[in-house]
Structure formats: C-alpha cells, structure tokens
Design a protein around this motif. Structure first.
Motif, PDB file in Angstrom:
ATOM      1  N   HIS A  11       0.771  -1.124   0.021  1.00  0.00           N
ATOM      2  CA  HIS A  11      -0.117   0.047   0.156  1.00  0.00           C
ATOM      3  C   HIS A  11       0.802   1.177   0.095  1.00  0.00           C
ATOM      4  CE1 HIS A  11       1.061  -0.621   4.167  1.00  0.00           C
ATOM      5  NE2 HIS A  11       0.662   0.408   4.384  1.00  0.00           N
ATOM      6  N   LEU A  12       2.026   1.329   0.272  1.00  0.00           N
ATOM      7  CA  LEU A  12       3.120   2.132   0.369  1.00  0.00           C
ATOM      8  C   LEU A  12       4.023   2.545  -0.692  1.00  0.00           C
ATOM      9  CD1 LEU A  12       4.133   2.052   3.967  1.00  0.00           C
ATOM     10  CD2 LEU A  12       2.437   3.611   2.962  1.00  0.00           C
ATOM     11  N   TYR A  13       4.399   1.284  -1.422  1.00  0.00           N
ATOM     12  CA  TYR A  13       5.354   1.438  -2.512  1.00  0.00           C
ATOM     13  C   TYR A  13       4.970   0.486  -3.702  1.00  0.00           C
ATOM     14  CZ  TYR A  13       8.134   2.562   1.694  1.00  0.00           C
ATOM     15  OH  TYR A  13       8.757   3.122   2.779  1.00  0.00           O
ATOM     16  N   GLU A  14       5.605   0.754  -4.988  1.00  0.00           N
ATOM     17  CA  GLU A  14       5.478   0.196  -6.106  1.00  0.00           C
ATOM     18  C   GLU A  14       6.342  -0.946  -6.106  1.00  0.00           C
ATOM     19  OE1 GLU A  14       6.287   0.743 -10.534  1.00  0.00           O
ATOM     20  OE2 GLU A  14       5.042   2.342  -9.713  1.00  0.00           O
ATOM     21  N   PHE A  15       5.999  -2.263  -6.189  1.00  0.00           N
ATOM     22  CA  PHE A  15       6.771  -3.284  -5.956  1.00  0.00           C
ATOM     23  C   PHE A  15       6.865  -3.860  -7.628  1.00  0.00           C
ATOM     24  CE2 PHE A  15       5.939  -3.032  -1.820  1.00  0.00           C
ATOM     25  CZ  PHE A  15       7.050  -3.898  -1.179  1.00  0.00           C
ATOM     26  N   SER A  16       8.283  -4.331  -7.908  1.00  0.00           N
ATOM     27  CA  SER A  16       8.589  -5.002  -9.255  1.00  0.00           C
ATOM     28  C   SER A  16       9.599  -6.094  -9.112  1.00  0.00           C
ATOM     29  CB  SER A  16       9.027  -3.843 -10.140  1.00  0.00           C
ATOM     30  OG  SER A  16       9.386  -4.550 -11.461  1.00  0.00           O
ATOM     31  N   ASP A  22      13.706  -3.561  -7.055  1.00  0.00           N
ATOM     32  CA  ASP A  22      12.633  -4.205  -6.596  1.00  0.00           C
ATOM     33  C   ASP A  22      11.263  -3.457  -5.970  1.00  0.00           C
ATOM     34  OD1 ASP A  22      13.692  -6.747  -6.786  1.00  0.00           O
ATOM     35  OD2 ASP A  22      14.918  -6.514  -4.826  1.00  0.00           O
ATOM     36  N   VAL A  23      11.713  -2.151  -5.518  1.00  0.00           N
ATOM     37  CA  VAL A  23      10.880  -1.229  -4.939  1.00  0.00           C
ATOM     38  C   VAL A  23      10.805   0.222  -5.306  1.00  0.00           C
ATOM     39  CG1 VAL A  23       9.794  -0.761  -2.845  1.00  0.00           C
ATOM     40  CG2 VAL A  23      10.737  -2.777  -2.786  1.00  0.00           C
ATOM     41  N   VAL A  24       9.807   0.924  -5.542  1.00  0.00           N
ATOM     42  CA  VAL A  24       9.907   2.398  -5.859  1.00  0.00           C
ATOM     43  C   VAL A  24       9.125   2.891  -4.955  1.00  0.00           C
ATOM     44  CG1 VAL A  24       9.852   4.119  -7.478  1.00  0.00           C
ATOM     45  CG2 VAL A  24      10.396   2.077  -8.287  1.00  0.00           C
ATOM     46  N   ASP A  25       9.620   3.951  -4.260  1.00  0.00           N
ATOM     47  CA  ASP A  25       8.766   4.972  -3.300  1.00  0.00           C
ATOM     48  C   ASP A  25       8.098   5.840  -4.212  1.00  0.00           C
ATOM     49  OD1 ASP A  25       7.617   6.902  -1.621  1.00  0.00           O
ATOM     50  OD2 ASP A  25       9.383   6.801  -0.289  1.00  0.00           O
ATOM     51  N   LEU A  26       6.695   5.746  -4.277  1.00  0.00           N
ATOM     52  CA  LEU A  26       6.124   6.713  -5.445  1.00  0.00           C
ATOM     53  C   LEU A  26       6.116   8.151  -4.753  1.00  0.00           C
ATOM     54  CD1 LEU A  26       2.834   4.288  -5.947  1.00  0.00           C
ATOM     55  CD2 LEU A  26       5.143   4.731  -7.587  1.00  0.00           C
ATOM     56  N   ALA A  27       6.171   8.269  -3.469  1.00  0.00           N
ATOM     57  CA  ALA A  27       6.347   9.598  -3.140  1.00  0.00           C
ATOM     58  C   ALA A  27       7.597  10.383  -3.463  1.00  0.00           C
ATOM     59  CB  ALA A  27       6.005   9.694  -1.543  1.00  0.00           C
TER      60      ALA A  27
END
Length: 59
Positions: A11-16, A22-27
C-alpha cells in the motif's frame, strides 16, 4: 523475503520483484533493492545494479 515485504508494504510502494529495482517509493521516487544479506547475494546485486543508485534493504 520479497513476497513477505511486498505483502506488508504494497500500500506504500510500487513493487517490481523481477525487473531490476525491487521497490520504488512513489512519493519520493527513491529506488530500493530487497536482499537476503548473504555475501553472494550482495555481490550479485552489486554487479547487476552497478550503474544504478539504489538503497539496499538487507535482512
């Protein structure tokens, strides 16, 4: 490990989990790698991501 982190923080990050970072902090746009912390795992990711600036989350 990656699936556990994803289930807790999706719910906090975009995971790939299979495409480089692996993870992008959308903020903030910051990029993270999720690593097991073993020497071979750290070396593998270090070589693979040599041209990227990223933070490593080790467990």
């Amino acid at each position: 490990m990656q699936r556990t982190v994803k289930s807790q923080f999706a719910h906090l990050y975009e995971f790939s989990l299979s495409n480089g970072i692996d993870v992008v902090d959308l903020a903030t746009g910051r990029q993270y790698e999720i690593l097991s912390g073993t020497a071979s795992n750290l070396a593998h990711h270090g070589r693979r991501m040599a041209g990227k600036l990223f933070r490593m989350l080790t467990f």
